[in-house]
Design an enzyme around this catalytic site. Structure first.
Site, PDB file in Angstrom:
ATOM      1  N   HIS A  12      91.875 -17.968 -40.184  1.00 51.92           N
ATOM      2  CA  HIS A  12      92.298 -18.984 -41.155  1.00 51.92           C
ATOM      3  C   HIS A  12      91.645 -20.347 -40.957  1.00 51.92           C
ATOM      4  CE1 HIS A  12      94.749 -20.198 -37.802  1.00 51.92           C
ATOM      5  NE2 HIS A  12      95.181 -21.254 -38.470  1.00 51.92           N
ATOM      6  N   SER A 108      79.511  -8.335 -45.447  1.00 53.81           N
ATOM      7  CA  SER A 108      78.355  -9.220 -45.675  1.00 53.81           C
ATOM      8  C   SER A 108      77.253  -8.451 -46.388  1.00 53.81           C
ATOM      9  CB  SER A 108      77.855  -9.690 -44.313  1.00 53.81           C
ATOM     10  OG  SER A 108      76.532 -10.152 -44.403  1.00 53.81           O
ATOM     11  N   SER A 109      76.395  -9.188 -47.090  1.00 55.60           N
ATOM     12  CA  SER A 109      75.298  -8.526 -47.812  1.00 55.60           C
ATOM     13  C   SER A 109      74.248  -7.929 -46.867  1.00 55.60           C
ATOM     14  CB  SER A 109      74.634  -9.504 -48.780  1.00 55.60           C
ATOM     15  OG  SER A 109      74.153 -10.623 -48.078  1.00 55.60           O
ATOM     16  N   CYS A 110      74.335  -8.261 -45.570  1.00 59.82           N
ATOM     17  CA  CYS A 110      73.343  -7.703 -44.637  1.00 59.82           C
ATOM     18  C   CYS A 110      73.603  -6.229 -44.309  1.00 59.82           C
ATOM     19  CB  CYS A 110      73.257  -8.520 -43.361  1.00 59.82           C
ATOM     20  SG  CYS A 110      74.739  -8.405 -42.371  1.00 59.82           S
ATOM     21  N   TYR A 137      75.291  -6.868 -36.287  1.00 68.04           N
ATOM     22  CA  TYR A 137      76.333  -7.404 -37.176  1.00 68.04           C
ATOM     23  C   TYR A 137      76.536  -6.471 -38.376  1.00 68.04           C
ATOM     24  CZ  TYR A 137      78.640 -10.867 -40.228  1.00 68.04           C
ATOM     25  OH  TYR A 137      79.522 -11.530 -41.048  1.00 68.04           O
ATOM     26  N   LYS A 141      79.856  -4.325 -39.580  1.00 68.19           N
ATOM     27  CA  LYS A 141      80.449  -4.471 -40.918  1.00 68.19           C
ATOM     28  C   LYS A 141      80.480  -3.132 -41.659  1.00 68.19           C
ATOM     29  CE  LYS A 141      81.551  -8.814 -40.886  1.00 68.19           C
ATOM     30  NZ  LYS A 141      82.983  -9.186 -40.946  1.00 68.19           N
ATOM     31  N   HIS A 180      73.842 -21.126 -40.551  1.00 71.85           N
ATOM     32  CA  HIS A 180      73.051 -20.547 -41.635  1.00 71.85           C
ATOM     33  C   HIS A 180      72.150 -21.628 -42.245  1.00 71.85           C
ATOM     34  CE1 HIS A 180      76.365 -17.535 -41.485  1.00 71.85           C
ATOM     35  NE2 HIS A 180      75.332 -16.725 -41.626  1.00 71.85           N
ATOM     36  N   ASP A 270      61.645 -14.799 -40.853  1.00 73.54           N
ATOM     37  CA  ASP A 270      62.062 -14.881 -42.260  1.00 73.54           C
ATOM     38  C   ASP A 270      63.316 -14.037 -42.508  1.00 73.54           C
ATOM     39  OD1 ASP A 270      60.311 -16.608 -43.475  1.00 73.54           O
ATOM     40  OD2 ASP A 270      58.914 -15.044 -44.130  1.00 73.54           O
TER      41      ASP A 270
HETATM   42  O1  GFB Z   1      70.937 -18.389 -43.475  1.00 73.08           O
HETATM   43  P1  GFB Z   1      70.126 -17.603 -42.531  1.00 73.08           P
HETATM   44  O2  GFB Z   1      70.214 -17.979 -41.086  1.00 73.08           O
HETATM   45  O3  GFB Z   1      70.513 -16.100 -42.640  1.00 73.08           O
HETATM   46  O4  GFB Z   1      68.572 -17.725 -42.943  1.00 73.08           O
HETATM   47  P2  GFB Z   1      70.028 -14.708 -43.262  1.00 73.08           P
HETATM   48  C1  GFB Z   1      68.130 -17.536 -44.244  1.00 73.08           C
HETATM   49  C2  GFB Z   1      66.665 -17.881 -44.358  1.00 73.08           C
HETATM   50  O5  GFB Z   1      66.511 -19.300 -44.209  1.00 73.08           O
HETATM   51  C3  GFB Z   1      65.761 -17.242 -43.297  1.00 73.08           C
HETATM   52  C4  GFB Z   1      65.471 -19.572 -43.299  1.00 73.08           C
HETATM   53  O6  GFB Z   1      64.553 -16.835 -43.893  1.00 73.08           O
HETATM   54  C5  GFB Z   1      65.530 -18.406 -42.322  1.00 73.08           C
HETATM   55  O7  GFB Z   1      64.307 -18.289 -41.603  1.00 73.08           O
HETATM   56  N1  GFB Z   1      65.689 -20.906 -42.692  1.00 73.08           N
HETATM   57  C6  GFB Z   1      64.886 -21.991 -42.892  1.00 73.08           C
HETATM   58  C7  GFB Z   1      66.667 -21.270 -41.848  1.00 73.08           C
HETATM   59  N2  GFB Z   1      65.311 -23.018 -42.153  1.00 73.08           N
HETATM   60  C8  GFB Z   1      66.422 -22.618 -41.496  1.00 73.08           C
HETATM   61  C9  GFB Z   1      67.307 -23.265 -40.587  1.00 73.08           C
HETATM   62  O8  GFB Z   1      67.146 -24.435 -40.215  1.00 73.08           O
HETATM   63  N3  GFB Z   1      68.378 -22.521 -40.143  1.00 73.08           N
HETATM   64  C10 GFB Z   1      68.571 -21.225 -40.531  1.00 73.08           C
HETATM   65  N4  GFB Z   1      69.632 -20.565 -40.063  1.00 73.08           N
HETATM   66  N5  GFB Z   1      67.713 -20.585 -41.357  1.00 73.08           N
HETATM   67  C11 GFB Z   1      72.117 -14.008 -41.933  1.00 73.08           C
HETATM   68  C12 GFB Z   1      72.414 -12.826 -41.083  1.00 73.08           C
HETATM   69  O9  GFB Z   1      70.863 -13.739 -42.403  1.00 73.08           O
HETATM   70  O10 GFB Z   1      72.938 -14.146 -43.070  1.00 73.08           O
HETATM   71  C13 GFB Z   1      73.831 -12.516 -40.971  1.00 73.08           C
HETATM   72  O11 GFB Z   1      71.762 -12.988 -39.848  1.00 73.08           O
HETATM   73  C14 GFB Z   1      74.598 -12.643 -42.263  1.00 73.08           C
HETATM   74  O12 GFB Z   1      73.981 -11.232 -40.467  1.00 73.08           O
HETATM   75  C15 GFB Z   1      74.286 -13.934 -42.944  1.00 73.08           C
HETATM   76  O13 GFB Z   1      74.327 -11.561 -43.138  1.00 73.08           O
HETATM   77  C16 GFB Z   1      74.970 -14.082 -44.285  1.00 73.08           C
HETATM   78  O14 GFB Z   1      70.408 -14.619 -44.696  1.00 73.08           O
HETATM   79  O15 GFB Z   1      68.598 -14.426 -42.976  1.00 73.08           O
END
Ligand code: GFB
Length: 309
Positions: A12, A108-110, A137, A141, A180, A270
């Site tokens: 929560h 999650s969509s992953c 992860y 899920k 994220h 990526d």
């Molecule tokens: O949001 P994100 O970490 O998660 O990254 P995913 C999405 C994209 O943004 C990737 C880029 O291609 C990253 O390389 N990106 C660019 C960044 N700059 C940044 C930054 O400063 N921080 C981050 N974090 N990303 C996650 C999964 O995947 O999404 C989980 O690992 C889950 O399991 C979640 O499903 C919703 O969409 O790639």
């Protein structure tokens, strides 16, 4: 669900759980239970059993999970697998043992194969290999969906699953190592503007496509589906539109009002090339998202960075 029903929102205090609590309060629910992780470690089977025996909730939203961005998922693979399996196994099993009327499991969509056709239809589950950065992860899920289905099949439990796309909103994580992309970019551009920095580093190539849903819209969809969905399998929750990371960075840069340059760190992964949900099942059930990406980002930016605390 009646307004007086006892509803346990696991997680929560998190972004998703707190949005579900807000939605329930808005609908007039008066008997909502939440426990912090310090009060109740959901990985502890005996503690979860004692909690259900004492509180006997009627309904459960299972929004507690170990979550994080691409680097956290990649680095802490054991924690993402162990913590999530333990949390969901304990909560789902005790919900069955204590006669919970209905439980919603959030995934999650992953869960979808890395190279699945787009948009992602529910039936693409388990049709191919997963993205390596978040495989643990995703496996947890997928196990959660199968737990709900198995308990429905064997014991007749009304346990349902929903799969949200990438989320953002109030109470998000802004730690640059574990967050994220959306909160990370808000923070990076905001701090760069404050400090007069000439450039901001964004991870990867900027080419991946992601779909973003505002947490309060997700909570509204969960509330809606808790009333209208009673079936095995799961329902995607998204907006049905995606954006490249490069365009997202440009949008956030504009909202924040940062005027420097963007530098791409291609040493960072990526991840999945594209994750766009097919929301036709959800739309046919009667729900649609209302917050546009620009509106949602502006709201979060104002709340988190511009309002005095
Ligand atoms: O949001 P994100 O970490 O998660 O990254 P995913 C999405 C994209 O943004 C990737 C880029 O291609 C990253 O390389 N990106 C660019 C960044 N700059 C940044 C930054 O400063 N921080 C981050 N974090 N990303 C996650 C999964 O995947 O999404 C989980 O690992 C889950 O399991 C979640 O499903 C919703 O969409 O790639």
């Amino acid at each position: 669900m009646e307004n007086t029903s006892k509803v346990y929102v696991a997680g929560h205090n998190g972004m998703v759980g707190s949005a579900i609590v807000r939605r329930l309060q808005q609908a007039g629910f008066t008997n909502i239970i939440g426990k912090t992780s310090a009060e109740l470690d959901l990985r502890n089977q005996l503690a979860v059993e004692a909690f259900f025996a004492t509180h006997q909730p009627d309904y459960v939203f299972l929004a507690a999970a170990k979550v994080g961005g691409i680097l956290a998922n990649d680095k802490y693979k054991a924690d993402f697998l162990y913590d999530n399996l333990m949390i969901q196994n304990n909560v789902i099993h005790q919900a069955y043992k204590h006669g919970v009327k209905k439980l919603m499991f959030l995934g999650s969509s992953c869960i979808y194969p890395k190279m699945a056709p787009q948009p992602l239809k529910e039936e693409y589950l388990l049709t191919g290999l997963l993205e390596s950065t978040n495989e643990p992860y995703a496996i947890a899920k997928i196990a959660g969906i199968k737990m709900c289905d198995a308990y429905r099949y064997q014991y007749g439990c009304n346990f349902i699953s929903v799969m949200p796309t990438n989320l953002y909103g109030p109470n998000d994580n802004y730690d640059l190592n574990t967050s994220h992309v959306l909160p990370a970019l808000l923070r990076k551009f905001h701090e760069a503007k404050e400090n007069g920095a000439l450039e901001v580093t964004v991870w990867g190539t900027g080419k991946p496509l992601r779909e973003f849903l505002y947490a309060d819209d997700l909570a509204d969809a969960c509330y809606y589906l808790m009333h209208h969905c009673n079936e095995a399998g799961f329902v995607n929750i998204g907006v049905g539109e995606d954006i490249s990371i490069a365009d997202l960075a440009a949008l956030i840069k504009e909202i924040v009002g940062y005027e420097g340059n963007i530098v791409w760190d291609t040493e960072k992964p990526d991840g999945t090339p594209r994750k766009l949900m097919d929301v036709s099942k959800l739309t046919a059930m009667g729900w649609k998202a209302t917050t546009t990406l620009k509106e949602g980002i502006e709201k979060v930016y104002n709340q988190r960075f511009l309002q005095p605390t």
